[in-house]
Write a protein that holds these residues in place. Structure first.
Motif, PDB file in Angstrom:
ATOM      1  N   VAL B 188       3.031  10.524  -1.241  1.00  0.00           N
ATOM      2  CA  VAL B 188       1.838  10.808  -1.925  1.00  0.00           C
ATOM      3  C   VAL B 188       2.221  10.279  -3.742  1.00  0.00           C
ATOM      4  CG1 VAL B 188       0.164  12.333  -1.032  1.00  0.00           C
ATOM      5  CG2 VAL B 188       2.455  13.245  -2.052  1.00  0.00           C
ATOM      6  N   THR B 189       3.375  10.725  -4.018  1.00  0.00           N
ATOM      7  CA  THR B 189       3.608  10.419  -5.389  1.00  0.00           C
ATOM      8  C   THR B 189       3.757   8.952  -5.743  1.00  0.00           C
ATOM      9  OG1 THR B 189       6.138  10.535  -5.210  1.00  0.00           O
ATOM     10  CG2 THR B 189       4.881  12.744  -6.026  1.00  0.00           C
ATOM     11  N   ILE B 190       4.297   8.449  -4.614  1.00  0.00           N
ATOM     12  CA  ILE B 190       4.547   6.725  -4.873  1.00  0.00           C
ATOM     13  C   ILE B 190       3.115   6.088  -4.184  1.00  0.00           C
ATOM     14  CG2 ILE B 190       5.750   4.902  -3.917  1.00  0.00           C
ATOM     15  CD1 ILE B 190       7.497   7.285  -4.876  1.00  0.00           C
ATOM     16  N   GLN B 191       2.207   6.853  -3.219  1.00  0.00           N
ATOM     17  CA  GLN B 191       0.857   6.482  -3.129  1.00  0.00           C
ATOM     18  C   GLN B 191      -0.088   6.200  -4.431  1.00  0.00           C
ATOM     19  OE1 GLN B 191      -1.553   7.437   0.308  1.00  0.00           O
ATOM     20  NE2 GLN B 191      -2.287   8.838  -1.275  1.00  0.00           N
ATOM     21  N   ALA B 192       0.297   7.172  -5.367  1.00  0.00           N
ATOM     22  CA  ALA B 192      -0.462   7.321  -6.458  1.00  0.00           C
ATOM     23  C   ALA B 192      -0.072   6.199  -7.531  1.00  0.00           C
ATOM     24  CB  ALA B 192      -0.271   8.629  -7.310  1.00  0.00           C
ATOM     25  N   GLN B 193       1.017   5.853  -7.539  1.00  0.00           N
ATOM     26  CA  GLN B 193       1.639   4.831  -8.447  1.00  0.00           C
ATOM     27  C   GLN B 193       1.058   3.434  -7.689  1.00  0.00           C
ATOM     28  OE1 GLN B 193       5.860   4.944  -7.936  1.00  0.00           O
ATOM     29  NE2 GLN B 193       6.036   6.818  -9.225  1.00  0.00           N
ATOM     30  N   ASP B 196      -2.683   2.883  -8.219  1.00  0.00           N
ATOM     31  CA  ASP B 196      -3.032   2.673  -9.744  1.00  0.00           C
ATOM     32  C   ASP B 196      -2.656   1.408  -9.780  1.00  0.00           C
ATOM     33  OD1 ASP B 196      -3.858   5.192 -10.391  1.00  0.00           O
ATOM     34  OD2 ASP B 196      -2.396   5.876 -11.981  1.00  0.00           O
TER      35      ASP B 196
END
Lengths: 288, 329, 332
Positions: B188-193, B196
């Motif tokens: 998820v944290t990479i997905q957000a990056q 964006d």
């Protein structure tokens, strides 16, 4: 209750259909026919052979193929066709006896070292390396030389060397299957190692081994005949294809049929095993 | 932003054949996309969302039959020859896939793969290609870009590989990006990056994006418009706010309510009974009818077509959910 | 007061990485992946403990350790006041009966050559759960329990969809009447609409059978929905643990905050508060010294780079492993 009973996905066709599908393939069908006939010849040679294979007729030596003797006669006047047919018994026996022990030992050892790994696996690796670096035939001949010529010793020799190939294949398959969670699930369920290895892993890992077994039976016939030809396997007057080819060798320019006919029998039988092996790969693969 | 759409998909149908049976993988999908717009295709496995995406660029041709029309800046893509398509692929329309590891060649350095794309699609010289490659890697947020050009895909982490994929896809400044579950394999944290990044680049390059995903959250956060697909058909489409806030098709509603957001913890979740149908045995009428609580007799025999229910808003249902107030509390 | 059923103490696990020839020639020490770096946990009777974290953080390794698929490098797991890795306890298969696991991949967790009936019968028979005569009716009961039709017993796994296979996996686990269920990404491979069905089933079964569940997943919404308590794992360490609602509504550790804010909301207008994390999960091959999260943290200080923060109780919250929780949460 928002969660209704769910119906299973569309069920597949009738269980028979896989065999039917396999038989629809010409290769598998031809293979099955060849092996079927070969087995019949091996089981009831006297029923199919026109003459006694060891009946000597000095008046009719090295006769070319004719209606009376379709494959001709040999240097002692024995009927070549009858000898080729009687050889089915010993050559088909070779296909089974030279491989079945290697298969059993190989599957067991391969499954065990694949499941437990560790020190046993390391030792196994060395053994495999040592055996595989030698040419197969040379190694078998060396063992036969030590034990002495003859069929039984030949089976022992081939088994001593051949199990390694099965074990190596089985080990790799078991390791691959261990990557599936059903194996982990078995451990978590508290099943015994024996149950996990033999009931869960083995049936899923065995397909390539069985397919290899089919090719190996063809190779066993080839190897057995080679040894017979070299005088290390079956001994004359036993009718065996390798022995028959060796007997015909001296007359290859004048009575070529003596070596050619058993040679063709080897090729056809080998082809039968290979074709069956291909079909079996499809037949044994789990669905889904 | 109501200038001419750059991509118009009309009645797109893709049919596979398996063992003599024709499988309707995609049926009558239509949507249009303007410059700089992000269109979502959302659905569960087997809904045809990925196949739709592949049909746009002519990739589905190799294993199925594609009918209908896909117009790219006025040109018809479905009838275009493979040779002509090749000039559009990569240069005007780029695509990124779910699994960044398998879509990169493991034997070539990242730099080589980037400059190859540039060589194929631009007139840049050797030096300029290298500079552009560094610029692209920098652009997608790969630190120390110039030193990483000589590295191989396996030396990058999953998120970084997806960035490399995006850099390669965008190297030739395409006007449309087709993204097939670009973040599903990522955390998820990479997905957000990554999301964006895609949005930022789309904005900067005024590039259209068609985003395939199964995650409604991703749709909500990135898309302007969305098409909800079920069993090969669009069941509802329109502005992303309207669709997510006041779904009209029972399937859309079920999908949204299956997500445990703003429900009391440890209570039974709303769930759609049953499983999506197999393409081998689609129900006769509405494909969703067997799982639908609003289904009537009509739904079992006739198939509802996609109807306008509001400006820019369509649904395919005989019994659409009531249109509640916009500010449903 | 709820009872502790399982106590995990300072669990470490590292997997050796095979050395390259070059490393051996150069006599470099062998490397190892540190999957778990001191996990301490208590599992309470009847609760659902959610375990969240990014891929590679060690959450699945922890799950597999608990069911003895991996032996830990050090540390203990106590179940019923008995260390489960004890020589004597390892031979005791009743532990396997009492603590069961369900796996992520519904396509590989069932033996493709056994029918559903075979799979369930085997479990019942090996653990002698029922006398031989009652096995068939118990299989029917289990199918009923997970809402599979009765004819499912004669079918092979490939005839089922992913969601149905997970039901079979649940039935297999329940066949031996366990007390603790470890669910490792049980629904991650399933479609959204099917996920909800399986989650509902799990919640309902927990209620009915008084199960204790360890729910490992990367989907934060799901974890929030099913859990009573939640543990957030980062690089093999628990960085925060506490009551699910408190943790989700006001996470205390900067990593938890970032993780929770990264989950995309269903509301298109709710774009706001996403805390962007710099960089990615460091490789477990070389975990940074000090606080493992410091390389990505916005609040990093000199102390974080050298001193590993221990889990400590924070007033009104759970336990947090951060040197600066108090200051950080003042502004939050």
């Amino acid at each position: 209750m928002s969660d209704a009973v769910v119906t299973p996905a569309k069920s597949s066709d009738a269980p028979l259909s896989r065999l039917q599908l396999a038989l629809r393939k010409p290769g598998f069908l031809i293979g099955a026919v060849i092996l079927g006939i070969s087995t019949l010849l091996a089981l009831f040679p006297s029923f199919f052979a026109p003459y006694d294979p060891n009946f000597i007729d000095y008046l009719a030596v090295r006769q070319p193929p004719s209606w009376a003797h379709p494959f001709g006669t040999d240097m002692l006047g024995r009927d070549a066709l009858s000898r080729v047919i009687h050889a089915y018994t010993v050559n088909m026996q070779m296909a089974i006896l030279a491989t079945v022990f290697a298969l059993t030992i190989g599957i067991t050892v391969g499954a065990l070292v694949g499941y437990y790994r560790g020190v046993a696996d390391m030792i196994f690796g060395r053994v495999v390396d040592a055996i595989i670096t030698f040419p197969f035939l040379v190694l078998v001949i060396a063992v036969v030389a030590v034990l002495g010529p003859g069929l039984i010793n030949m089976y022992i020799a081939i088994t001593l060397v051949g199990w390694v190939y099965y074990a190596r294949l089985m080990r790799a398959e078991v390791i691959a299957q261990m990557g599936n969670d059903y194996a982990s699930a078995g451990i978590v369920m508290g099943y015994s190692d024996r149950r996990i290895i033999f009931r869960h892993l083995l049936p899923n890992a065995i397909t390539p081994v069985i397919v290899y077994w089919m090719t190996d039976m063809a190779l066993a016939i080839l190897l057995g005949s080679s040894l017979g030809y070299l005088g290390l396997g079956a001994q004359p007057p036993q009718a065996e294809w390798g022995v028959l080819i060796a007997e015909g060798r001296n007359f290859i320019t004048t009575a070529w049929w003596l070596s050619l006919m058993p040679g063709i029998a080897i090729v056809i039988t080998g082809l039968g095993f290979s074709l069956i092996g291909d079909g079996l790969a499809d037949l044994l693969r789990p669905r889904g | 932003m109501t200038d001419h759409p750059i991509l118009e998909v009309e009645n797109l149908c893709t049919t596979f054949s398996r063992g003599g049976t024709a499988l309707p993988a995609v049926r009558d999908v239509s949507f249009a996309l303007g410059k700089g717009q992000v269109q979502g295709l959302v659905g569960e496995s087997g809904s045809g969302k990925s196949v739709t995406l592949r049909s746009i660029l002519g990739l589905a041709r190799h294993y199925g039959e594609v009918n209908g029309s896909v117009r790219w800046q006025g040109q018809e893509l479905t009838t275009m020859s493979e040779w002509q398509l090749r000039k559009i692929r990569g240069r005007e329309i780029a695509m990124i896939f779910q699994e960044p590891m398998t879509s990169l060649n493991p034997l070539l350095t990242v730099g080589t793969q980037l400059t190859e794309t540039l060589k194929a699609h631009t007139d840049l010289g050797r030096r300029a290609r290298r500079d552009r490659a560094i610029e692209m890697l920098d652009h997608v947020g790969i630190p120390a870009a110039s030193s990483r050009l000589g590295e191989y895909p396996h030396q990058f982490s999953g998120g970084m590989r997806q960035r490399v994929m995006i850099a390669i896809a965008l190297a030739a400044s395409p006007k449309l990006l087709l993204a097939d579950e670009p973040t599903t394999a990522l955390d998820v944290t990479i997905q957000a990056q990554i999301l964006d990044l895609i949005l930022k680049l789309a904005d900067e390059m005024s590039m259209g994006v068609v985003l395939v995903t199964h995650d409604l959250g991703v749709v909500a956060q990135t898309c302007d418009t969305v098409s909800v697909m079920y069993a090969g058909r669009v069941v509802e489409q329109g502005d992303v706010r309207q669709v997510l806030q006041t779904p009209r098709h029972p399937y859309t509603e079920g999908l949204i309510r299956s997500v445990p957001q703003d429900v009391p913890p440890r209570t039974q979740l709303y769930s759609v009974p049953g499983t999506p149908p197999s393409l081998f045995s689609l129900p006769e009428g509405c494909a969703f009818a067997p799982r639908c609580q609003a289904a009537s007799e009509a739904c079992g025999s006739a198939r509802p077509t996609l109807q306008d229910i509001a400006p820019g808003r369509q649904t395919a249902c005989f019994h659409p959910m009531p249109a509640t107030q916009e500010d449903a509390a | 007061m709820t009872q502790t059923v399982m106590k995990i103490e300072d669990l470490h696990l590292s997997f050796p990485v095979s050395r390259s020839l070059l490393d051996m020639v150069q006599r470099k020490p062998g490397k190892s992946v540190n999957a778990l770096n001191g996990v301490t946990l208590e599992l309470l009777q009847g609760e659902t403990l959610g375990v969240v974290g990014e891929s590679g953080c060690g959450k699945s390794t922890l799950a597999r350790c608990i069911v003895r698929l991996y032996p830990p490098t050090s540390g203990q797991i106590h179940f019923d006041d008995q260390d489960i890795f004890d020589e004597k306890a390892r031979k005791d298969r009743t532990y396997n009966r009492r603590v069961q696991m369900m796996f992520q991949d519904p396509y590989s967790s069932l033996n493709p050559r056994m029918t559903t009936g075979d799979i369930l019968t085997e479990a019942l028979r090996v653990h002698e759960m029922r006398p031989e005569a009652e096995i068939a009716s118990r299989v029917a009961e289990l199918l009923e329990l997970v809402r599979l039709p009765q004819d499912a017993a004669e079918k092979l796994p490939h005839e089922f969809s992913g969601g149905q296979r997970q039901r079979i996996a649940i039935a297999r686990a329940l066949a031996v009447e366990p007390e603790v269920l470890i669910a490792d990404e049980l629904v991650s491979a399933l479609d959204v609409s099917v996920q909800a069905q399986v989650v509902n089933l799990l919640l309902e079964l927990q209620e009915r059978l008084h199960l204790t569940i360890l729910f490992v997943a990367h989907d934060l919404r799901l974890v929030r929905h099913v859990s009573n308590r939640v543990a957030v794992i980062y690089l093999g360490r628990i960085v925060e643990i506490g009551d699910s609602e408190t943790l989700f509504s006001s996470p205390s550790h900067p990593y938890s905050q970032a993780l929770l804010s990264a989950a995309p909301s269903l509301d298109p207008d709710d774009k706001g508060a996403a805390i962007q994390l710099e960089g990615e999960l460091p490789s477990p091959l070389n975990v940074p010294p000090g606080c493992p999260f410091h390389v990505r943290c916005r609040h990093v200080t000199a102390q974080c780079r050298t001193v590993i923060p221990e889990l400590r109780a924070l007033e009104g919250r759970g336990e947090v492993a951060c040197h600066h929780s108090e200051e950080i949460n003042q502004y939050a």
